[in-house]
Structure formats: structure tokens, C-alpha cells
Design an enzyme around this catalytic site. Structure first.
Site, short mmCIF file in Angstrom:
data_model
loop_
_atom_site.label_atom_id
_atom_site.label_comp_id
_atom_site.label_asym_id
_atom_site.label_seq_id
_atom_site.Cartn_x
_atom_site.Cartn_y
_atom_site.Cartn_z
N ASP A 235 0.88 -0.96 -0.02
CA ASP A 235 -0.01 -0.11 0.05
C ASP A 235 0.82 0.99 0.07
OD1 ASP A 235 -2.06 1.92 0.13
OD2 ASP A 235 -3.01 0.90 1.80
C1 BGC Z 1 -4.93 3.37 0.15
C2 BGC Z 1 -5.01 2.24 -1.05
C3 BGC Z 1 -4.82 2.98 -2.57
C4 BGC Z 1 -3.50 3.86 -2.40
C5 BGC Z 1 -2.97 4.65 -3.59
C6 BGC Z 1 -3.65 4.45 0.00
O1 BGC Z 1 -3.81 5.47 0.92
O2 BGC Z 1 -5.10 2.77 1.23
O3 BGC Z 1 -6.26 1.71 -0.96
O4 BGC Z 1 -4.60 2.20 -3.25
O5 BGC Z 1 -3.57 4.92 -1.19
O6 BGC Z 1 -3.95 5.59 -3.79
#
Ligand code: BGC
Length: 812
Positions: A235
Site C-alpha cells: 500500500d
Molecule cells: C490506500 C490504497 C490506495 C493507495 C493509492 C492508500 O492510501 O489505502 O487503497 O490504493 O493509497 O492511492
């Protein structure tokens, strides 16, 4: 539903090995880290293009995070799950792949298959269900659909990212049986049936190990036991340790360029801390993904025959109406009688709330509000509108009435470029800057233009963003200071609330000059160059009692009152959990008052996840619309007028917070024990002996169904249902499996199968459902294996977990 396990092809593996053989250590480790927010570096020496990733579940944002680059916005994942239709989820996936290709995106950062452990989870709207089986089935359809369009997925967030409080650090304590039977189950089903090309490991820790370093869950279970051969991407900013990450099976550290991989990883190999063969494994996974999506020379992409083009607007409208859950419909208040008059009430009826907040946000080219939809569908003169109550207490992005552009200056104040600003939100990432502008020279950005008010009165202007700002309205400077972060989350820059900074009395229809200047400051705690700030606005605030009185008068004058109540971005978004399940503002008072004035009051609940409805027994109908996507208002008109029936069934129990069995989402001393074990959602409600407001699986249509018979042969269940109403309809036949001998450690019953069937009035249909072996298994912690529980089971067939119409007993 099962799919074929389409393992990687020899052709792809050969190309991967050939490419790997040509890379030196530095190139390999460079490939494992983002070159910016969304992409990996291209490696021309092996014919590899830059791989681009993008959020997210309900649309494809692309590499630009602004309204200047619109995307089709689908209904929320809770809505998709409410269709109980994996084939429709698959069609949604096909549309998303089409969108991804249009935007040059190779991998979609979706689907979210965490579970609705508690209704307080802030990103509840972004996940499918409280039930692992339903989640797995919908997720399987979605992944199959996206990948059938040649675009990769990253099933997320692996694993136990079921709440938002302290999401970067929380240590979720989850027993192995609970992990296996609940939280890992959808991932396992999707790996088995849809063969995803990627997975995203979560921010949180599970049982003491952070998920981006979880050797046991990633290398042993996901890759070892389940045979996952895709990429494991962190993530965003979740990769924390070079050696821990690579040893824990993490292939990609995103975003970049400053990450724990790249040079740091090459160094770790040179220092002897990591074997180069371990790096090779990760590189192979990335190259395989690149080959699959068709950007590695010498490899044939996994999909060469693309699906037919989908009409996005039509499909998102169809999904929305198939997702709407008609929870209550007294005396058939819906569909609306023809030729009748309607008073439409609610702020969200005019300024539609079509999606949840956070990284799932996309910017649709158009939004059909309930007011737009009903205006188009009803005869002239039959519709009135009143705001009634406005739950939005915070300022919104400057939009209606604003004409803005972005002027970029260097430190001397010389203009170096101008950018478009479709609204008051600037978000430029990496090299995404207006023509002629470079990060080196860019010193300040001025959002400048005019605002023409719709209404006279006191208007509030505000600022979202960190750093120095100057705000001027109509020639007066109202703010010339520095805004500091209020919370210790690097993403607060994106998801925080705007601060009110100016109150100005304005006259309707007279344009005034507005200007917001920001001295550019790149966030220190994010590994990327992002410039983000917002000019926000709120119109004159009216006396709430007056607004309710106006709505009551409108309701009294019409045959039917349709009240749209909604949550706001402060209630359902990313980075925080909900504190309660109440509708914000005076909306409950509004519904009580309207219901007292008009017995034919229909309430449309526009939220991604459960809210409390203290007025539900006072109103004629309750329709849950979720976040319905960009065509939500058109879909709403379709079902209110009866052109289509609302087809949804609850994918999650809706109940009052005081009765909800699992509500703890706040860690204590950094730990969050999942002490409820295998009992979440309906299994927990049943165990606690409590009655929710609307049970799992519930949803009415516009026709009636008679359950005629059930027959079971082995584990094949055949059910006969008859459409005993007066119009065609679709029924979702649900099959629950209940062990006959009660066992306090096991749920009383669980969803074990379902299928949809559409018939004409008076017609009978027979459906066949194959129960999966897993429905009869529990995870035996002593043996560390699945254990088939032999014995007698009742097969319970019905319309919801509580509305069970037929039973049959089997012995296995
Ligand atoms: C989120 C993800 C997301 C990523 C990119 C993170 O803060 O938890 O679900 O894909 O950001 O935007």
C-alpha cells in the site's frame, strides 16, 4: 461460480527469464520501486515500458488526480455487492478495463475485499460485505472482468485492514482460524477462481508483523499454499524496511522515488544482507505482470482478444438500479402512481453524493442528481424541490459559479505558465505541471478568476492545504498566513477538511474577483512531489427550522414526498473511522417532520454503509441507494417510476449501533484484538440474539415470490420458485447451511450459495446451486489444516438470513 485457473504461459515465462538475464543488480532493484506516484521506470534495454497503476475500485482515475481528467464513476463497492451478481461485477470489471486502457493504465488498484467487521469502519463503503463468501464471489467476478480486458488488478488490502484508526501502526490480533475462515477467505477464493495478477499488502500489522513484511501470510500461505504468481505491491508508503520487505515477499515498494527499495535494496545485496536470488524472485513477478499486460517486448500479452466496447453510462445506470435495496414498501407506496405529484427534498437530491471519499475518488465528466433524474422522467409541473436540511457543515471545492485558472510564478513573481482549473482543486503530481513549468522554477500558484453567486447573502470561502496562502475576495485580503497539519497522517494533505477563512456578503448574480495564492511546499513526509491545495466555498446558511418548514409545506402539497438523506465526506472516507451511525445534521428531524405531513413519504438513503433510521416505521418506503455512481439520479428515476424494479439485497446487516455486536475499531496500546472470533455480521447478530433493523440478504422488489420446493442431491441444491406477483422480476435465491447439532464455536448458519433468477409474472423457475466443499469445513488450529465436519446439516433456502422459506436435511 468457478473460473479456470489460467496459469502463466510458457511463452511469458521464457520472455521473463530472458529479460531478467539481461538486468544488472541496479536495474533490477530500480524496477522494484516506483519512479513516481503511480508508475515504475521503463527499462528500454529489455524492451520494458513504464508500468502504470491507478486507483481504484469504482473508476480509473489515471495518473492525474483532478477534475481535468474525468473518469466513469461506478456505484460504490457495497452497491456492487448488493446486486449479488458476480456476472454483473464481471461486466463492471470489463468497463473498468476499458477505462484503464483509455487512460494508459496497466494495473487497477482494486478490488478492496476486506470485510465489514464493524459498521464503524471508515472505508466500509469501499469493501463488499460482512460475508466472506459473498465478498469472494463478487471479487472473483470483478477481477475476471478487469483482467479479461488485459488490465491487472491488485486485490487489497492483504489482510485484516478492516478499520482505519491508526491504520499505519495498528497491530490486529487475529487467530489463525479467524483469519482462514473470514479475512483470508475472499483473497483465497479470488486467487483460486480469478487468478489475479496482483495483490496489495496493507498498512497494518497482523499478529506482530507488519503486512509488507509478513513472510508467513505472503510467502507461505498466499504464494505457497494458494499458488499466487502475481505481484505483491505495498500500500502507498507501507513499505518500511528493505530487508524485511524483500524477505517478506514484497515485490514493489510504492510510491517512489524515495523508497526502501531501489538503491537501498541494491546496497543490501552488496552488503550481504539479501541474496540476489531473492531480488530475482520479485523482479520475475514484476516482469510477469508487465508481460501479462503487454508491455514487455517478446512476450504476448495475456489478453489479445479484447472484449466488446461497453457503454459506460448505460452500464453504471444498470448497476445502480440493480443495487438499490428496497428495504420497506408499505402498501406498495412504490413505484410512484402515474400522474402523481412529487416533492423532492434534501441537499443530496440536488448536489448528488455519488461516491465515497479517499483514494477511491474519481472525477466523473457528468453527474445525474436525483433532481436531474426525476426532472427528466416526470411530466412537467409534477415535481417540486426543497433543500429541507443540508448535512454538509464543511466547505466544498469551489465549483458552481466559479471560473478559475491557475497562474504559476517563479520567485521573482514572473509568470512561467498557466494551467486549467476546472474547479478550485489543484493536485499536480510528479511531472504533471502546466506547460513550461518546472519544479525548480515554480514558486507560487495563484488560483484566480471570478465567482458569480447563485444566492445573495453571507458566503464563506476557505482553504484546504498546508503552507502559506493569501486569499482575496472582491479586492479585500482575508487571509495571509500559514496553515499547519492538524493530524499526523501524511495523507491528511489529501483527505483533510478545508478551513473557513473569509466570510463575505455577496449579491446574487454579481460576479466578484477571487484569488488564492499558495507558495508551493512539497510535503516532507511523502516520497513524491505533489502539489495539492483547494479553494473551498459554502453558500449562505439558512435557518435550519425554516428549511424544514419549507420542506414540510412542499411535502404537504404533493402526492408523494421523496426525501434523499445522505452522509458526507466527513462521515465516510479514508483515514478515519466513524464515531456513530447517525445521519449528520438535522436530517432525522427533517424526515420525522415530512413523514408527519405526508403519509406517502419515501426516504432514499444515500450512504455507502449503514446508518440509523429512527423514523423508519413512520415512512411508507425506504430505499437504500448506496453511493450510486455518476448516473445515480437517472437510475433512481428508473426505479421510483417503476420502469425497473430495485434489485438489491443487503450485503451487510443494517442495525442500530447500540445493538451492533462488533464495534471496537480503536486500538488500545496499539493493539486491536479481533476477540469476537469467527462471529461478525449476521453470525454475530444471531449469536447475540439481537434483531437488526434490516437483516443480511433482505431486499424487496416490485413483485412477489413463492418458494415452492427444495431438493438436495449430494451437495447440489435445486430450488423451485414462482413469481407470484404481477410483474416480471428478479429474485436472489439464498442458501444458508446450518449444522444440525449446535456448536457454540460455530455460527448457527452461513451463506453457502446463491443465485439470481428472472421470470415473467406467474412463471416458475428452477435454480441449481452447488454448495462448495469449504462451506462444510472449519480450520482446525491444532492440525493446521481444513477439517471437513461430517454430520447432518439443514439446507435453509430463502430471501434473507431471517426470511427462510424452505428447508431440507442432508448428511455428509
Ligand atoms: C490506500 C490504497 C490506495 C493507495 C493509492 C492508500 O492510501 O489505502 O487503497 O490504493 O493509497 O492511492
Amino acid at each position: 461460480m468457478t473460473g479456470t485457473r489460467t496459469s502463466t504461459s510458457p511463452d511469458i515465462e521464457e520472455a521473463v527469464e530472458a529479460a531478467l538475464g539481461k538486468l544488472d543488480l541496479d536495474a533490477k532493484t530500480r524496477l522494484l520501486a516506483g519512479q513516481d506516484m503511480w508508475s515504475l521506470p521503463a527499462l528500454p534495454e529489455i524492451g520494458l515500458e513504464s508500468l502504470v497503476m491507478s486507483d481504484g475500485p469504482i473508476g480509473v482515475r489515471g495518473v492525474r488526480w483532478t477534475a481535468g481528467d474525468p473518469s466513469v464513476a461506478l456505484p460504490s463497492p457495497t452497491a456492487l455487492a448488493a446486486t449479488w451478481d458476480p456476472a454483473l461485477a464481471r461486466r463492471a470489471g470489463t468497463l473498468l478495463a476499458q477505462e484503464a486502457r483509455r487512460k494508459g493504465v496497466h494495473v487497477l488498484l482494486a478490488p478492496t475485499v476486506n470485510l465489514h467487521r464493524s459498521p464503524l469502519g471508515g472505508r466500509h463503503f469501499e469493501a463488499y460485505s460482512e460475508d466472506p463468501f459473498l465478498t469472494g464471489e463478487i471479487g472473483t467476478g470483478y477481477v475476471q472482468g478487469v483482467q479479461s480486458g488485459g488490465v491487472g488488478t491488485t486485490v487489497k488490502h492483504f489482510v485484516a485492514n478492516d478499520a482505519e484508526t491508526d491504520r499505519f501502526t495498528v497491530n490486529n490480533l487475529v487467530g489463525e482460524r479467524v483469519l482462514r475462515e473470514l479475512y483470508l477467505a475472499p483473497f483465497e477464493a479470488i486467487v483460486e477462481n480469478a487468478h489475479p495478477w496482483g495483490i496489495m499488502t496493507a498498512y497494518n500489522t497482523v499478529n506482530g508483523t507488519t503486512m509488507t513484511e509478513h513472510h508467513y501470510l505472503v510467502n507461505e500461505i498466499l504464494r505457497g499454499e494458494w499458488g499466487f504468481d502475481g505481484v505483491n505491491v505495498s500500500d502507498w508508503t507501507a513499505a518500511r524496511d528493505t530487508v524485511g520487505g524483500i524477505e517478506g515477499g514484497l515485490d514493489l515498494a510504492m510510491p517512489g522515488p524515495d523508497t526502501v527499495y531501489g538503491e537501498a535494496l541494491a546496497q543490501a545485496v552488496r552488503d550481504g544482507g539479501v541474496e540476489e536470488s531473492t531480488v530475482d524472485k520479485a523482479v520475475r513477478n514484476v516482469l510477469r505482470l508487465a508481460a501479462r499486460v503487454g508491455i514487455l517486448e517478446g512476450a504476448t500479452a495475456a489478453v489479445t482478444d479484447l472484449p466488446e466496447t461497453v457503454d459506460g453510462e448505460e452500464l453504471v445506470r444498470e448497476i445502480a438500479r440493480r443495487a438499490f435495496v428496497l428495504a420497506r414498501n408499505e402498501d406498495r407506496a412504490l413505484p410512484l402512481p402515474p400522474e402523481s405529484t412529487v416533492a423532492l427534498i434534501g441537499a443530496a437530491a440536488r448536489d448528488a453524493r455519488v461516491l465515497g471519499g479517499g483514494s477511491a475518488v474519481v472525477f466523473p465528466a457528468r453527474v445525474v442528481s436525483p433532481l436531474d433524474g426525476l426532472t427528466a422522467a416526470l411530466p412537467d409541473g409534477s415535481l417540486s424541490y426543497a433543500v429541507g436540511a443540508d448535512p454538509t457543515t464543511e466547505l466544498a471545492v469551489a465549483d458552481k459559479g466559479f471560473e478559475l485558472r491557475a497562474v504559476c510564478r517563479d520567485a521573482d513573481g514572473t509568470v512561467i505558465g498557466t494551467g486549467s482549473a476546472p474547479n478550485g482543486h489543484i493536485q499536480w503530481m510528479g511531472s504533471d505541471l502546466p506547460e513550461g513549468v518546472t519544479h525548480d522554477r515554480l514558486h507560487s500558484i495563484e488560483l484566480t478568476g471570478t465567482f458569480t453567486p447563485r444566492e445573495a447573502g453571507r458566503h464563506t470561502f476557505g482553504i484546504k492545504g498546508l503552507g502559506a496562502f493569501v486569499l482575496r475576495v472582491d479586492g479585500t485580503t482575508y487571509y495571509d498566513e500559514v496553515q499547519h497539519p492538524a493530524k499526523d497522517d501524511p495523507f491528511i494533505t489529501f483527505f483533510g477538511a478545508p478551513e473557513p477563512r473569509a466570510q463575505v456578503d455577496l449579491v446574487a448574480d454579481r460576479p466578484v474577483a477571487v484569488s488564492l495564492t499558495h507558495v508551493v511546499r512539497l510535503p516532507e513526509d511523502l516520497p513524491l512531489r505533489v502539489i495539492t491545495f483547494t479553494l473551498a466555498h459554502q453558500g449562505p446558511q439558512r435557518d435550519p427550522d425554516e428549511l424544514i418548514a419549507e420542506a414540510v409545506a412542499a411535502a404537504r402539497a404533493a402526492d408523494t414526498a421523496v426525501v434523499v438523506v445522505a452522509t458526507t465526506e466527513r462521515v465516510e472516507s479514508e483515514g478515519f473511522d466513524r464515531k456513530d451511525l447517525r445521519l449528520p445534521g438535522r436530517q432525522d428531524d427533517l424526515v420525522h417532520a415530512v413523514a408527519a405531513a405526508n403519509p406517502r413519504t419515501v426516504v432514499v438513503v444515500n450512504s455507502g454503509s449503514p446508518v440509523e433510521m429512527p423514523w423508519r416505521d413512520e415512512v411508507a418506503a425506504v430505499l437504500l441507494s448506496w453511493f450510486p455512481g455518476q448516473e445515480g439520479g437517472a437510475a433512481l428515476a428508473d426505479v421510483l417510476t417503476g420502469a425497473y424494479e430495485p434489485g438489491g439485497r443487503l450485503p451487510t446487516t443494517w442495525g442500530a449501533l447500540a445493538d451492533a455486536p462488533v464495534t471496537k475499531v480503536v486500538p488500545v496500546d496499539g493493539e486491536l484484538p479481533y476477540s469476537e472470533g469467527v462471529f461478525i455480521g449476521y453470525t454475530a447478530w444471531e449469536k447475540a440474539g439481537r434483531t437488526p433493523v434490516y437483516p443480511f440478504g433482505h431486499g424487496l422488489g416490485y413483485t412477489d415470490w413463492t418458494y415452492e420446493s427444495v431438493e438436495v442431491h449430494g451437495t447440489t441444491v435445486k430450488v423451485r420458485v414462482r413469481n407470484s406477483g404481477e410483474r416480471a422480476g428478479r429474485e436472489v435465491v439464498q442458501i444458508y447451511l446450518a449444522p444440525t447439532e449446535s456448536d457454540p464455536g460455530r455460527p448457527a448458519r452461513r451463506l453457502a450459495g446463491f443465485t439470481g433468477v428472472t421470470t415473467a409474472p406467474g412463471e416458475t423457475a428452477e435454480v441449481t446451486v452447488q454448495l462448495p466443499r469449504r462451506a462444510f469445513e472449519i480450520w482446525d488450529e491444532t492440525r493446521g489444516a481444513w477439517s471437513f465436519v461430517k454430520g447432518s446439516y439443514e439446507i435453509q433456502v430463502g430471501r434473507s438470513i431471517t426470511d427462510r422459506r424452505l428447508t431440507a436435511t442432508i448428511n455428509v
